[in-house]
Design an enzyme around this catalytic site. Sequence first.
Site, PDB file in Angstrom:
ATOM      1  N   GLU A 428      44.505  61.474  39.433  1.00  0.00           N
ATOM      2  CA  GLU A 428      45.400  61.057  40.525  1.00  0.00           C
ATOM      3  C   GLU A 428      46.066  62.292  41.107  1.00  0.00           C
ATOM      4  O   GLU A 428      46.659  63.103  40.377  1.00  0.00           O
ATOM      5  CB  GLU A 428      46.463  60.079  40.019  1.00  0.00           C
ATOM      6  N   ASN A 483      47.567  58.174  46.844  1.00  0.00           N
ATOM      7  CA  ASN A 483      48.514  57.084  47.106  1.00  0.00           C
ATOM      8  C   ASN A 483      48.698  56.877  48.602  1.00  0.00           C
ATOM      9  O   ASN A 483      48.841  57.842  49.362  1.00  0.00           O
ATOM     10  CB  ASN A 483      49.870  57.382  46.465  1.00  0.00           C
ATOM     11  N   GLU A 515      45.097  54.303  46.389  1.00  0.00           N
ATOM     12  CA  GLU A 515      45.987  53.389  45.679  1.00  0.00           C
ATOM     13  C   GLU A 515      47.070  52.877  46.627  1.00  0.00           C
ATOM     14  O   GLU A 515      47.648  53.648  47.394  1.00  0.00           O
ATOM     15  CB  GLU A 515      46.653  54.095  44.495  1.00  0.00           C
ATOM     16  N   ASP A 545      48.198  49.460  42.775  1.00  0.00           N
ATOM     17  CA  ASP A 545      49.048  50.266  41.895  1.00  0.00           C
ATOM     18  C   ASP A 545      50.300  49.492  41.477  1.00  0.00           C
ATOM     19  O   ASP A 545      50.781  48.611  42.190  1.00  0.00           O
ATOM     20  CB  ASP A 545      49.448  51.550  42.628  1.00  0.00           C
ATOM     21  N   GLU A 602      49.040  52.440  32.619  1.00  0.00           N
ATOM     22  CA  GLU A 602      49.845  53.630  32.891  1.00  0.00           C
ATOM     23  C   GLU A 602      50.937  53.786  31.828  1.00  0.00           C
ATOM     24  O   GLU A 602      51.437  52.803  31.287  1.00  0.00           O
ATOM     25  CB  GLU A 602      50.501  53.524  34.269  1.00  0.00           C
TER      26      GLU A 602
END
Length: 643
Positions: A428, A483, A515, A545, A602
């Site tokens: 990420e 993101n 995401e 997410d 996560e």
Amino acid sequence: MGNFNNRIGTEPHLSWSPTLSIKSAFSYMKKILTVSENAAIADTHRSVMSYLLLAGIVYFPYKTLDSILAGLTPTRYLTTSCSLVTSIVFGAAYLWLKSRKTVTLAIMERLCLALQVLLYVDVIVYIQTDFKESKLVYLLLIAMVFAIGSATARLTILSVAAPIATLGVYVYVCVPDADTEYLRLAAATVAVVIGAFGALRSVLIDQIRARNLAQNYAGELERQAFIDPLTGIENRRAVFDNLDRLTLQAQPFWFAVLDLDGFKLVNDQHGHSVGDDLLCAVAERLQQMSDGDLMVGRIGGDEFALVFMGACTAEMATNAARKVINAVSERYRLEPVDLKIGASIGLVSFPGMAAEARRLYENADFALYKAKQNARGCVVIYNEAEAAEQKQKETLEQALRLADFDRELHLLYQPQVCLADRRPESFEALARWNSPALGPVPPGVFIGAAERTGQIKAITSVVVAKGLATLAAWPERIGMSFNLSAQDAGDMNFVASLLELVRQSGVAPERVEFEVTETAILTDQDAAHRALSILAEAGCRIALDDFGSGYSSLQHLRVLPLDKIKLDRTFVQDATEPGAAREIVASVVALCERLHLRCVLEGVETETELAALSDMKLDIIQGYLFGRPMSDTAAAELIAAST
């Protein structure tokens, strides 16, 4: 509007004939005049009378002086005295008219009558003193003057009739041989003066009415400029004008900004028509509460302004604001639904925490932001703590506007590890900002500020471009996720620009993942769905997410083109012990397996936490256990070590 243009856009066509003029006069007499029209006629007539008085003020002193210089005889004594009295009265009347701001039509009529009687007596004395047939023409002249100077129709008829009748008597008694000639002359004079009076007065009334109509129209336009067209209460312009006026008066007051809680959801679920009806109902409820101590207005959208007048304490202002919230939060019975919403308020005092209108609004708006951020449905007063925080916020936002993101932004990469072989399969991309003015700024601080200031798209573009450049040098099996904010996902043109960056980078689209949070989707569900569909059709991966952290809906799993779900870390951290969190994690993991979606947990930080979850069919782990956010060099080394 056509009638309005007809009345003020063309000049009246006047062609005189005795018959038409008399008809015009009688037509005028039948007109019913309003109070404002009578006042306008009186004001216009005052100007006419002033000029006539000035003419008399010049003529009668000259006549008096000429008589005195010619020598006063017993016969001239009376005419000279009359001229002198007329001069004095005319001068006094002129000064009196000039001293009055307004004069009613009734007063003008009485003044005209008094002056006409005086002038009539003066002419009769002049004719009688040394009678000559040629002097009779003065009766016709004063008939015309009386017609011009008369304030009303009835006075015109009376004042014209008197000298004409007197002329008839003189002709009959003193000049019998010329009666036919004088009668014709008198009849023509009557026709002229009455016809001219009627025609001119009719034009005058039409012009007054046209002027009044134009003034009323202009006044209505000016009024509408300060009225909100939807709710009928004062608009943003009126609110700020009132604030400017109040600050100049330097009287203490409290200014509040009220924002409805849940209004967007009403629009999304029931449509904008119901939303508009709700805004009108809220405005009506606020108006019912307004009095001399409370003024209300609509700033825009679902935001309203309140002004609490008087030097009240913070506690009193808070209590008053809470009463407003309670009133606004009561149920609304609208067609076809009943609704119940909430409200939050930001309060600021004048002159304590702001000295001018713009600053009052900014401070109250910041207090409102804090109210909605902390606990909706509450009142937050702007104070020294908020002032310090707002100053930091403004400094940050200014630094963002001036930032060179290509130079100031750098990326860190956190691995997403496949638990089956404990090898990273994706990273990420995480933005880090080192501001020349502020130094390193945490992403939790600057990302939200960038969304408020509209800088987030510029940041996303730089992050994607830099991340793709790094990804292009990594093995084909490695992917990278980026993101997307609500603003990113809601802009189709921006989404197209991201796809163009992917194309230019030469990276295969299936290696790129975007995401998006559920909160971002809720901002504009239709636009977000279209944008994510375009990305998916281009071959990019889509991840939902922070699943479970906000307004979670299984509907998103059904309609969105998802490839992956990232379960929020708060659930993962609580799932190590038996309880609801553990059951939720297990259910989501199983659901993803049945829906053929990848599932990322996560926030797994230790082997103990991982072992506690070992009875679940875990797929991908992202957390400190397998790697903190790292530089591109460290990420490349991790990839090489796992090969």
